[in-house]
Design an enzyme around this catalytic site. Structure first.
Site, PDB file in Angstrom:
ATOM      1  N   GLY A  17       0.828  -1.205   0.000  1.00  0.00           N
ATOM      2  CA  GLY A  17       0.000   0.000   0.000  1.00  0.00           C
ATOM      3  C   GLY A  17       0.860   1.253   0.000  1.00  0.00           C
ATOM      4  N   THR A  46      -5.268   1.123   0.750  1.00  0.00           N
ATOM      5  CA  THR A  46      -4.930   2.396   0.103  1.00  0.00           C
ATOM      6  C   THR A  46      -5.765   2.608  -1.156  1.00  0.00           C
ATOM      7  OG1 THR A  46      -2.658   2.400   0.930  1.00  0.00           O
ATOM      8  CG2 THR A  46      -3.098   3.713  -1.032  1.00  0.00           C
ATOM      9  N   GLU A 121     -13.282  17.436   6.607  1.00  0.00           N
ATOM     10  CA  GLU A 121     -13.906  16.221   7.117  1.00  0.00           C
ATOM     11  C   GLU A 121     -14.062  16.324   8.627  1.00  0.00           C
ATOM     12  OE1 GLU A 121     -12.357  13.095   3.697  1.00  0.00           O
ATOM     13  OE2 GLU A 121     -11.315  13.149   5.609  1.00  0.00           O
ATOM     14  N   ASP A 223      -2.345  -9.597   9.711  1.00  0.00           N
ATOM     15  CA  ASP A 223      -1.190 -10.486   9.596  1.00  0.00           C
ATOM     16  C   ASP A 223       0.062  -9.926  10.262  1.00  0.00           C
ATOM     17  OD1 ASP A 223      -2.909 -12.026   8.009  1.00  0.00           O
ATOM     18  OD2 ASP A 223      -2.209 -11.096   6.167  1.00  0.00           O
ATOM     19  N   HIS A 244     -16.364   3.045  10.648  1.00  0.00           N
ATOM     20  CA  HIS A 244     -16.732   4.177   9.797  1.00  0.00           C
ATOM     21  C   HIS A 244     -18.246   4.312   9.837  1.00  0.00           C
ATOM     22  CE1 HIS A 244     -17.117   6.926   6.488  1.00  0.00           C
ATOM     23  NE2 HIS A 244     -15.799   7.067   6.450  1.00  0.00           N
ATOM     24  N   ARG A 290     -15.521  10.508  14.252  1.00  0.00           N
ATOM     25  CA  ARG A 290     -16.179   9.282  13.815  1.00  0.00           C
ATOM     26  C   ARG A 290     -16.731   8.436  14.959  1.00  0.00           C
ATOM     27  NH1 ARG A 290     -12.073   7.328   8.948  1.00  0.00           N
ATOM     28  NH2 ARG A 290     -12.683   8.942   7.486  1.00  0.00           N
ATOM     29  N   HIS A 351     -13.570  -0.255  10.199  1.00  0.00           N
ATOM     30  CA  HIS A 351     -12.863   0.506   9.165  1.00  0.00           C
ATOM     31  C   HIS A 351     -11.361   0.631   9.391  1.00  0.00           C
ATOM     32  CE1 HIS A 351     -12.330   3.454   6.010  1.00  0.00           C
ATOM     33  NE2 HIS A 351     -11.900   4.368   6.862  1.00  0.00           N
ATOM     34  N   GLU A 375      -0.880   1.343   8.984  1.00  0.00           N
ATOM     35  CA  GLU A 375      -1.949   0.941   9.905  1.00  0.00           C
ATOM     36  C   GLU A 375      -1.551  -0.189  10.837  1.00  0.00           C
ATOM     37  OE1 GLU A 375      -6.731  -0.247   9.729  1.00  0.00           O
ATOM     38  OE2 GLU A 375      -5.623   0.143   7.866  1.00  0.00           O
ATOM     39  N   ARG A 386      -9.052   7.792  15.391  1.00  0.00           N
ATOM     40  CA  ARG A 386      -8.321   8.413  14.285  1.00  0.00           C
ATOM     41  C   ARG A 386      -9.138   9.523  13.637  1.00  0.00           C
ATOM     42  NH1 ARG A 386      -8.163   8.065   8.706  1.00  0.00           N
ATOM     43  NH2 ARG A 386      -9.570   6.278   8.535  1.00  0.00           N
TER      44      ARG A 386
END
Length: 533
Positions: A17, A46, A121, A223, A244, A290, A351, A375, A386
């Site tokens: 990503g 991404t 945002e 992972d 989200h 959020r 999310h 992440e 976040r």
């Protein structure tokens, strides 16, 4: 002689990503880099990021304001030093991205000057989101993939799952305990190969697939977090899973995200009867952080017994909507919804993983030679929640800072001798794939029910008992049968689920994304939840 299935490079990057590819491109001028991609090269979080990248570009904005907004959104749990480090390095890292060929949207001001179009945002007090329409991640990923896949010093390997890290002391090497490579499942050949490297970087993304409903692609199975934990690294703040607020509620598009930028440009959240509800929960309304918005939607759905709430931007001009959100507009049309004419059904969905593997300012973990960026890591930026569009920024800044540190240290790291090949002489072919599928669905369902947006101690205890049972079954299965993609992901998801629940049980308060009915108040002192292997 090099064993036939051993691959050698200076730096092995697990993940393709924004974090992994930006690091690879910065390193490749000076050393040989291998990048592992779990699926096709662009199939990661991404690529699906819609919103953008937060950075101070407006003259009325300031880094201090970006820092303050992030600290507020993080509910008192951000590491202020980390926030200042990332926000103060945002501009030059975004400029590096622009220099690679990423095209952000521009507009012309009344004076006839062209400048970047900035959107706003949730949690942001200014317009500071650079974006490429509503498909910023696609623009970033496509550009970086194009650069990396043609670079002579970068070897990109698709359809490769890292199984476990190879640690020096476990294979009898003297000296400091350090990572020397990784065992990797080649999904095309269905065999495990050995990758030897002087430095290994985890850029594997988050763990949202641990939940039944998620906006993430299928590969987000925790992972890197699981591998780092098994290798002896500490993790932190995994109780903070961001849901989200606005994922499309539709059986044919279960993980389609409706970007927060819609609310930044004036969209309202409404009940089935058409009335707004966010002003009842927060004076910032739809632009609250959020965690607050997701809890408000969850509350209204439960209170009304409704399957979903609605997102409505139809009061804005149709041309404005289709111009600013072309990808979302077309996708919704294909599913029978007209964004310009009607409210769109939405539900919250898992999310983003705000916690992760503990790292320093250069992405270094507790294990010598092992880095974690993006992440998968815990830098202290996100705290208990976040803030929108800080995630891609974190990837870019740590891609830069990790590269600086790796290049400084690489000349002093000796290459090791060939590594022992993977031993599967005592395993059989699995005969019960249905067992893996059953455990997979059970895990994701009870994590959603017991460790979701609202929690209780009893639900967490119930989840941990189920996880312990699953871990025993999976460990036995892993020891006796040849591995597969599903088995590897299930093993990692169950490990990460256990860490999430342990973190959640340790936090005796409600803060940010962690809300528990048993401890509804926030404690006066904010401390990260740190787990030691």
């Amino acid at each position: 002689m090099q064993p036939p299935s051993e691959h050698i490079s200076d730096v092995l990057i697990v993940g393709s990503g924004a974090a992994g590819l930006s690091l690879a491109l910065r390193l490749a001028q000076h050393c040989k880099v291998t990048v592992l991609s779990k699926g096709p090269l662009s199939e990661g979080a991404t690529f699906y990021a819609q919103g953008g990248i937060a950075a101070v570009y407006d003259e009325t904005d300031s880094i201090a304001s970006h820092v303050n907004d992030t600290l507020i959104a993080g509910a008192g749990l951000c590491d202020k030093e980390a926030v200042e480090f990332i926000t103060s390095n945002a501009r030059h890292c975004v400029q590096w991205l622009i220099d690679q060929g990423v095209l952000f949207d521009t507009e012309v001001n009344p004076q006839g000057e062209e400048h970047y179009h900035l959107t706003r945002e949730g949690g942001h007090s200014h317009r500071r989101i650079l974006h490429a329409a509503d498909a910023t991640g696609k623009e970033v990923e496509t550009t970086l993939v194009g650069k990396a896949s043609t670079h002579p010093n970068i070897c990109v390997m698709e359809r490769r799952n890292a199984v476990d890290l190879i640690i020096s002391n476990k294979i009898g090497l003297p000296g400091t305990r350090r990572v020397v490579g990784a065992y990797v499942w080649n999904r095309e050949r269905e065999q495990v190969e050995t990758y030897r490297a002087r430095t290994v970087v985890l850029a594997t993304g988050g763990a949202a697939k641990v939940y039944q409903y998620t906006t993430n692609p299928d590969i987000s199975s925790g992972d890197g977090i699981a591998m780092a934990w098994r290798a002896g690294c500490r993790v932190a703040n995994l109780e903070f899973n961001q849901f989200h607020p606005t994922c499309l509620f539709h059986p044919q598009a279960r993980n389609f995200l409706l970007t927060e930028a819609l609310r930044g440009e004036g969209a309202y959240l409404k009940r089935p009867d058409g009335s707004r509800f966010m002003p009842d929960f927060d004076p910032r309304g739809e632009l609250a952080p959020r965690d607050i918005v997701a809890r408000a939607i969850d509350h209204e759905m439960k209170r009304l017994g409704a399957d979903c709430m609605y997102l409505d931007i139809s009061h804005m001009p149709a041309e404005f909507i289709s111009q600013h959100f072309p990808m979302i507009y077309e996708k919704l049309l294909a599913l029978g919804f007209d964004l310009t004419q009607q409210p769109i059904p939405i539900v919250p969905a898992a999310h983003y993983t705000c916690g992760g593997v503990i790292v320093d300012q250069h992405g270094r973990t507790d294990l010598d030679g092992l880095y974690a960026i993006g992440e998968v890591s815990y830098t202290g930026l996100h705290g208990a929640n976040r803030m929108a569009s800080n995630s891609l920024l974190e990837c870019l800044v740590y891609g830069w800072s990790a590269a600086e540190d790796i290049l400084k240290r690489l000349p002093f790291i000796q290459s090791t001798k060939p590594l022992p090949p993977w031993d599967e002489s005592r395993v059989d072919d699995a005969d019960e794939q249905v067992v893996i599928q059953h455990n997979w669905h059970e895990l994701r369902l009870f994590m959603w029910d017991y460790v979701g947006i609202v929690r209780t101690t009893k639900r967490l205890e119930r989840a941990l008992r189920r996880i312990n049972t699953l871990q025993t079954e999976i460990d036995e299965y892993y020891a006796n049968f040849r591995i597969s993609n599903d088995l590897l992901e299930l093993r990692n998801l169950v490990q990460v689920a256990a860490l999430i629940v342990r973190c959640a049980m340790a936090r005796k308060e409600s803060r940010g994304l962690h809300y528990t009915l048993d401890y509804p108040e926030r404690l006066s002192e904010a401390l990260p939840t740190i787990l030691h292997p």
